[in-house]
Scaffold this motif. Structure first.
Motif, PDB file in Angstrom:
ATOM      1  N   ALA A  25     -32.972 -30.236 -82.561  1.00  0.00           N
ATOM      2  CA  ALA A  25     -31.549 -30.555 -82.580  1.00  0.00           C
ATOM      3  C   ALA A  25     -31.163 -31.443 -83.756  1.00  0.00           C
ATOM      4  O   ALA A  25     -29.984 -31.757 -83.927  1.00  0.00           O
TER       5      ALA A  25
ATOM      6  N   PHE B  58     -39.701 -33.480 -79.199  1.00  0.00           N
ATOM      7  CA  PHE B  58     -38.835 -32.838 -78.211  1.00  0.00           C
ATOM      8  C   PHE B  58     -37.419 -32.644 -78.737  1.00  0.00           C
ATOM      9  O   PHE B  58     -36.791 -31.609 -78.506  1.00  0.00           O
ATOM     10  N   VAL B  59     -36.904 -33.653 -79.446  1.00  0.00           N
ATOM     11  CA  VAL B  59     -35.521 -33.570 -79.943  1.00  0.00           C
ATOM     12  C   VAL B  59     -35.444 -33.020 -81.366  1.00  0.00           C
ATOM     13  O   VAL B  59     -34.344 -32.835 -81.894  1.00  0.00           O
TER      14      VAL B  59
ATOM     15  N   GLU C  15     -36.109 -23.714 -70.422  1.00  0.00           N
ATOM     16  CA  GLU C  15     -36.952 -23.870 -71.610  1.00  0.00           C
ATOM     17  C   GLU C  15     -37.048 -25.333 -72.015  1.00  0.00           C
ATOM     18  O   GLU C  15     -38.126 -25.825 -72.370  1.00  0.00           O
ATOM     19  N   HIS C  16     -35.920 -26.052 -71.945  1.00  0.00           N
ATOM     20  CA  HIS C  16     -35.936 -27.476 -72.275  1.00  0.00           C
ATOM     21  C   HIS C  16     -36.780 -28.258 -71.273  1.00  0.00           C
ATOM     22  O   HIS C  16     -37.545 -29.153 -71.658  1.00  0.00           O
ATOM     23  N   ILE C  17     -36.643 -27.935 -69.990  1.00  0.00           N
ATOM     24  CA  ILE C  17     -37.441 -28.614 -68.966  1.00  0.00           C
ATOM     25  C   ILE C  17     -38.933 -28.334 -69.186  1.00  0.00           C
ATOM     26  O   ILE C  17     -39.777 -29.234 -69.071  1.00  0.00           O
TER      27      ILE C  17
ATOM     28  N   GLU D 117     -40.350 -27.607 -72.056  1.00  0.00           N
ATOM     29  CA  GLU D 117     -40.770 -28.342 -73.251  1.00  0.00           C
ATOM     30  C   GLU D 117     -40.985 -29.816 -72.939  1.00  0.00           C
ATOM     31  O   GLU D 117     -41.969 -30.425 -73.388  1.00  0.00           O
ATOM     32  N   LEU D 118     -40.073 -30.407 -72.148  1.00  0.00           N
ATOM     33  CA  LEU D 118     -40.224 -31.811 -71.760  1.00  0.00           C
ATOM     34  C   LEU D 118     -41.479 -32.009 -70.925  1.00  0.00           C
ATOM     35  O   LEU D 118     -42.215 -32.990 -71.112  1.00  0.00           O
TER      36      LEU D 118
ATOM     37  N   THR E  95     -32.097 -21.359 -71.146  1.00  0.00           N
ATOM     38  CA  THR E  95     -32.212 -22.440 -72.111  1.00  0.00           C
ATOM     39  C   THR E  95     -32.551 -23.750 -71.415  1.00  0.00           C
ATOM     40  O   THR E  95     -33.392 -24.519 -71.882  1.00  0.00           O
ATOM     41  N   LEU E  96     -31.925 -24.016 -70.277  1.00  0.00           N
ATOM     42  CA  LEU E  96     -32.200 -25.230 -69.523  1.00  0.00           C
ATOM     43  C   LEU E  96     -33.647 -25.277 -69.074  1.00  0.00           C
ATOM     44  O   LEU E  96     -34.333 -26.300 -69.230  1.00  0.00           O
TER      45      LEU E  96
END
Length: 260
Positions: free
Chosen positions: A104, A100-101, A20-22, A24-25, A17-18
């Motif tokens: 959430a 990006f957010v 994936e977030h990196i 995406e950013l 997950t981490l």
């Protein structure tokens, strides 16, 4: 008492997950850089009309600007291109931040946060207008008055003049995005009005330092820039409070309807 039997994510799943977030950013940053490059290309085409317009305005109207290097003309084009590109990049960067957010956020929060994109453009244009029509003439007149008082002959280079201009325009225009940034961070629950009030003294100090760095070294000029920036911060705190109270009301309604 019933124990929670929901399986907890493993380290591998958390790491995935981490990453994936990196990823995406990284994608959002690349998109923003692409738009920056496109904006620079567009800016190069619009640089000449923008230059002609500024050269027809006071205080530079009728003034002869000189070149002291073969690169001065190219540097001038690039400075104009950068400012024009920022008009495209600033709202697009806010849109990418929203994208990006977005996962959430609740649906209402997504719609509310999306309205920040056009507001970012309007505030940037407002910052440009304030810095060009208010701060820049004040700074220019101060420096030229000092030169005349010392009996110096004024000979301005094109690079020096527009560097002086854009060093005032760009920082102030970006600082005008402060209300939007704070509202957005409140919307995604990173900042709260209480935290902003606790940070008030530090924020004031930073804004005053910025004001003194981009204006001539006299008290009146410093205050004419620092005071609007402090007002912007207080407006930001107020808008953050509006967003926060709406969040609290929605959370209370949700707890009342679905809470146990």
């Amino acid at each position: 008492m019933n124990e929670d039997t929901t399986p907890r994510p493993t380290r591998e799943e958390l790491a995935m997950t981490l990453f994936e977030h990196i990823g995406e950013l990284r994608k959002r940053i690349i998109y923003t850089l692409i738009v920056l490059v496109i904006g620079l290309v567009i800016g190069l085409f619009l640089a000449n009309p923008a230059y002609d317009f500024l050269m027809s305005q006071e205080p530079v109207s009728g003034m002869k600007l000189h070149t002291f290097s073969l690169w001065d003309g190219i540097g001038m084009y690039m400075k104009f291109a950068l400012v024009i590109a920022l008009l495209l990049v600033v709202p697009f960067a806010f849109f990418q931040l929203w994208a990006f957010v977005k996962p959430a956020l609740h649906e209402r929060e997504q719609r509310a946060a999306l309205t920040f994109v056009p507001l970012a453009l309007l505030l940037f244009i407002g910052g440009l207008a304030f810095s060009y029509f208010v701060v820049f003439p004040m700074a220019f007149n101060f420096t030229t008055d000092v030169s005349k008082h010392l009996g110096l002959e004024e000979t301005y280079g094109i690079t020096q003049y527009f560097t002086f201009l854009f060093n005032i325009l760009i920082p102030i225009s970006l600082l005008f995005e402060l209300p939007i940034l704070i509202m957005f961070l409140t919307q995604i629950r990173i900042l709260t009005p209480t935290r902003l009030r606790k940070m008030r003294r530090i924020a004031y100090l930073i804004l005053i330092i910025v004001g003194t760095m981009i204006t001539p070294p006299d008290f009146i000029s410093d205050m004419l820039v620092a005071v609007p920036l402090i007002v912007l911060y207080e407006i930001s705190v107020m808008l953050s409070g509006v967003v926060y109270r709406k969040q609290q009301a929605r959370d209370a309604a949700w707890e009342e309807e679905f809470g146990t």
